[in-house]
Design an enzyme around this catalytic site. Structure first.
Site, mmCIF file in Angstrom:
data_model
loop_
_atom_site.group_PDB
_atom_site.id
_atom_site.type_symbol
_atom_site.label_atom_id
_atom_site.label_comp_id
_atom_site.label_asym_id
_atom_site.label_seq_id
_atom_site.Cartn_x
_atom_site.Cartn_y
_atom_site.Cartn_z
ATOM 1 N N GLU A 319 -50.564 84.848 32.621
ATOM 2 C CA GLU A 319 -51.279 83.839 32.272
ATOM 3 C C GLU A 319 -50.382 82.579 32.551
ATOM 4 O OE1 GLU A 319 -53.947 85.023 28.638
ATOM 5 O OE2 GLU A 319 -51.902 84.559 28.100
ATOM 6 N N CYS A 403 -58.344 81.493 21.451
ATOM 7 C CA CYS A 403 -57.622 80.249 21.485
ATOM 8 C C CYS A 403 -58.397 79.179 22.072
ATOM 9 C CB CYS A 403 -56.315 80.445 22.382
ATOM 10 S SG CYS A 403 -56.507 81.123 23.880
#
Lengths: 643, 643
Positions: A319, A403
């Site tokens: 990520e 998120c």
């Protein structure tokens, strides 16, 4: 050394700006009416809210997850901002209920984390690298500050202060304290907010401790794992961690002390949140070495590892960041949260040094890599924001790891703060949108009225309203980096832009009075953009940008030919046209491209006859608006036919 | 129906052709002097040879591997071919020793497999999908046939006949027989060779059975796994196999009966070996439906899934095919064995229908995707043959899975058979190289002398020598697909090529006599090659080919600029120059390319100023010869500057 805060440039309060435009105001309304209620409902339905009752028993489903407080906290933060600009008794009541649940979940010593209270009660602070415990604490602190600032209510602020006080007893360099820090940075920036909201320097010191301690040897996370002698969270997700220690130190930016770091590495969101705290600390305590570290990292990010959209972190595997110029388009990760984090960091850099370069990147990320994260109806979200798609990438309603949606919601709900900054002697306008701002400059209250069709048109009219008496101060207006021929007039008289332009801002110092009018002309030529030749993915390609908006092609507009086969001639003129009914109103770009005449292709896989090209219409739409019509292909970088 | 074999076109025996050229002869010598001894040594040192003594005991290292017989067999095959054209008593003796070991390892019932004799003695034929048991048997059969044809010795032929006889008792449609077939095709084509060598039709029938049974429902491999009720070989390598049954049926081409298959799918080497057997069977028994299936699969492969180099199988994940036009360059798998398999299949297709298209693909694979597999010194091998490299792909000395090196060795050691075919009334010349061939046409022995500098020059002179009396027959000369302006003369008189060219061959029927001279002119213009627009990886790019040779750029020739930044102007003239001392003597292509002037680049990642290009010298070398100098970048497809 704590800086004198009176002479410094501060962002305006987010609720000092009222949007009355057709671009942001409807989006903020969508967040209020769609996203925030929807996110509450998701938090409720998934068990996140009720977990705060601490009545979970082993064997019961769902098991509270280590991330859950962060989702609730980001929802609380967004809801609080929304309440400040748009009072809503029902939402206010809902927020109070969740705050009461949080207060009820707090332990006597101030600790507040559901997972480590009911699921693994004996294991507090034993897996700082992966358990996200301080990360969740950070988001709770941000929520507490936002709730207080937005509503004046102190309950949540006091809860998070008690929690922060507890954390300050656990972590530090004193005997008996843990020399740890969080694997997912976040609490560092939250503690600076808490310091600003309360004036209590202990929170600033704790933030400093976390930033200073990070990366010191011996490496805390490795010591912690040895001492714990259990696998810890995510041990199955990263089975190769023991073999590749250096790589996994970089993953959470703990490979070197921050002042020695020169390259943006690892998980992109973690990096952004950490850099935010570094910039905050550099400003609050005048720490030049931290400011220099920020500047080095910024240069590295923006000249080597950032997508044209402001998306960052090219790899799904971590990520995060990979290597310089490695910016693949279809496999781009470019997490929405990372682009949000870049906006946060850019905003802080801008307040270390008011340089338009920071605002340019902020604007780039905001209008492109952030906004692509949310659908036009406010209900679906991209976690990953590729710059090309074969047609299989679509926004989802919600994510297991949730998120991104609340991160967009909290950013858009507090968007006003990014538009203006002010000090005792200066007013700075960073971004443009129709609306009104309540400001304080030179000891005077001032209302500024902006009128513009930005981002579709670069004509901006600013009127000083309600300035009680003529006052001498400086107004700085940002001239965006994409604009080559700006013009500025004050009360009809031209300003010499070339002479007064410095670091991307035109400065106009004079005695201002109510009724003064500033007019900006920021011509929005359609720009062809080229990537550095080392970016292999973009070689031979061109992208289109107009104003702050990066464009893309969508399959739905080019049904007869695959997008990768389109070649845009280098001298092809393009027209910009506003379509009020397209994608909630956008300027689209129209022109003509070349594509291989497949009917004339001889059926062979390889041929030595140069491809026979024929003209085909080309339509580019704003990147942020893709995947809101019929699903299909998309690409930002278009092959350029250089003839 | 068994065809009458007297009137049909057959390849010449591999040992009827003697190479006297500077291209193949030194390579065949290298295989003889370097590769074959080196491979024996590797088989010896790794325990492959000694395992045939069957004295392995549990706990002993190394454990005999299920693939080992195939490596020994391919070495035996290559060594046998070599012995036929270049007698070598020492090698002959070594071969005899290995043959004796194989004979000694054969069980009383004819079974011959070390692993299932000493390691898992109770488990014969229980994992046909993955245990490679029939695959190894197939290679042993090929070795037995080759050894017999090359040396006249029958010992190994008799061993493999006994083994094949045993297999024929185990598999088939009779009661008590297994209805299985091998997960890695190979034995099907080997059994046809055994039939041709012995005249015993039972081997042809067994091959037919294996091909016909494949893909019938219920799926044998799934039944077998259920009945076995143990995980089987490679269960850990393919954990998702149970969830993705359809995909894994395609992996070994068992998803459909062969006559219903229309797309080349799955593991590329397996596919090639199977298609070889299908073409063989179509020819031997006149099975039109199998021939049609071959033709469909051929069309699909060569118009949708083949690299310019003749490499096939683009994905590492399945060592095989993915989707149409999915031909990535840097991540190309393009296994050497698959290109060898394509040569095998093309050769068989050419004998179903003498169409130059098959020979064109054969030549393409041979001079490019096969030859790249072996280093110029004959000691290092590519298993994977990418069409672009960042500099991290290099040949290795040997592989754990050692299929490729001996596959190249057996192909090059028997190369002569691919150059000519003959029937009672016709002589066909497919490929060109200096040397002599001993032929039989029209009942007459004929020696043909070829003189040419092919593949560096397209002038070819063929002289009929030693033809006892004037004889009327047809000579067909292949005009390669890459050649646009061929010329042919017989004894100095021009042949009307346009009138006599059919399916890629010029036919000349006349009464030939000793001393007749045919001259071909096959002008080798430098060709720019374009890929089908659906091949995304090659969009906007051009490749260079001259004669049968595909070219590439190497980093060592372009030290000042990364290869991906080079753009070749569409009208740029290129010169072909023979360099006797470069890469053992090659024609290199020279010209000028454009590259972004990095000194003039402004340091930004993105810019709206079109890149400033400057000229830089360009050198292209034959693709097969890359990675024989200083390690570095390589790419076949070059960005084209279309101005």
């Amino acid at each position: 050394m704590i800086h004198d805060s009176r002479s410094r440039l501060d962002p305006v309060a987010f609720d000092a700006v009222h949007f009355a435009d057709t671009f942001w105001a409807p989006r903020i309304k969508l967040v209020r009416e769609q996203t925030i209620p929807f996110q509450y409902q998701q938090c409720k339905e998934t068990g996140r809210i009720d977990a705060l009752r601490l009545d979970w028993k082993p064997g019961q489903e769902p098991v509270p997850h280590i991330f859950w407080e962060s989702d609730i906290a980001k929802w609380l933060e967004a809801a609080s901002y929304s309440l400040a600009v748009h009072p809503d008794p029902e939402l206010d009541d809902l927020v109070d209920q969740v705050v009461a649940l949080l207060a009820g979940a707090q332990q006597h010593d101030g600790y507040l984390n559901v997972y480590f209270t009911v699921v693994e009660p004996g294991c507090r602070w034993t897996d700082l690298r992966d358990a996200h415990e301080l990360y969740c604490a950070g988001h709770l602190i941000e929520a507490g500050v936002a709730h207080f600032q937005a509503t004046g209510k102190r309950q949540l602020l006091e809860v998070v202060q008690r929690y922060a006080d507890h954390i300050a007893t656990v972590f530090g360099q004193d005997p008996g304290q843990k020399r740890g820090y969080c694997g997912h940075e976040e609490i560092e920036l939250a503690l600076v907010k808490l310091y600003r909201a309360t004036g209590s320097e202990k929170y600033l010191r704790l933030s400093q401790y976390f930033v200073d301690e990070r990366g010191r040897k011996p490496f805390y996370f490795e010591q912690e794992a040895e001492e714990r002698a259990t696998p810890g969270f995510f041990s199955t997700m990263f089975p190769e961690r023991e073999q590749e220690r250096a790589k996994f130190r970089e993953y959470n930016q703990s490979h070197l002390p921050m002042r020695e770091q020169t390259e943006v590495v690892g998980h992109a969101v973690r990096a952004m949140y950490l850099y935010c705290a570094m910039a905050d600390l550099a400003r609050e305590v005048g720490d030049v070495s931290l400011a220099q570290a920020c500047e080095r990292l910024w240069q590295h990010l923006t000249t080597k590892r950032m997508y044209l959209t402001g998306g960052i972190g090219s790899s799904r595997a971590n990520e995060g960041f990979t290597s310089d110029y490695d910016l693949p388009n279809e496999s781009a990760y470019a997490e929405t949260c990372a682009a949000v984090g870049l906006v946060f960091w850019a905003h802080r850099m801008l307040h270390l040094d008011c340089d338009g370069h920071y605002a340019d990147v902020l604007e780039r990320a905001l209008y492109n890599g952030v906004l692509s994260g949310i659908s036009l109806d406010g209900k679906r979200f991209f976690y990953v924001n590729p710059l090309a798609s074969a047609g299989d990438a679509h926004r989802y309603e919600w994510f297991g790891c949730a998120c991104c949606p609340p991160n967009i919601a909290r950013l858009l709900s507090s968007l006003g703060q990014y538009f203006y900054s002010q000090s005792a002697s200066e007013l700075v306008v960073h971004l443009y949108a129709s609306g009104q701002a309540q400001l304080q400059v030179g000891g005077q209250a001032l209302t500024v009225q902006q009128t513009t069709s930005y981002p579709w048109d670069g004509a901006v009219r600013l009127v000083a309203e309600q300035l009680a008496e003529p006052t001498t101060f400086n107004i700085k207006l940002r001239i965006p980096g994409w604009c080559s021929e700006p013009a500025v007039r004050v009360n009809g008289a031209a300003v010499n832009v070339a002479a007064s332009l410095k670091k991307g801002y035109v400065s106009i110092e004079r005695t201002w009075q109510a009724g003064d009018v500033i007019e900006l002309e920021l011509p929005m030529a359609i720009k062809r953009v080229y990537a550095h030749p080392a970016v292999e993915a973009d070689q031979g390609c061109v992208a289109l940008q107009r104003g702050p908006i990066v464009y893309c092609l969508e399959g739905v507009d080019h049904a007869s030919v695959p997008l990768q086969e389109l070649e845009l001639p280098v001298s092809q003129p393009l027209q910009a046209t506003f379509h009020p009914d397209l994608l909630d109103g956008v300027v689209a770009l129209h022109g003509s491209a070349l594509a291989t005449n497949q009917a004339a292709w001889d059926g062979q896989l390889y041929t030595s006859r140069p491809p026979d090209m024929q003209e085909t219409p080309l339509t580019a739409i704003p990147y942020y608006a893709w995947d809101n019509r019929q699903p299909g292909e998309m690409r930002v970088w278009i092959h350029e036919h250089r003839s």
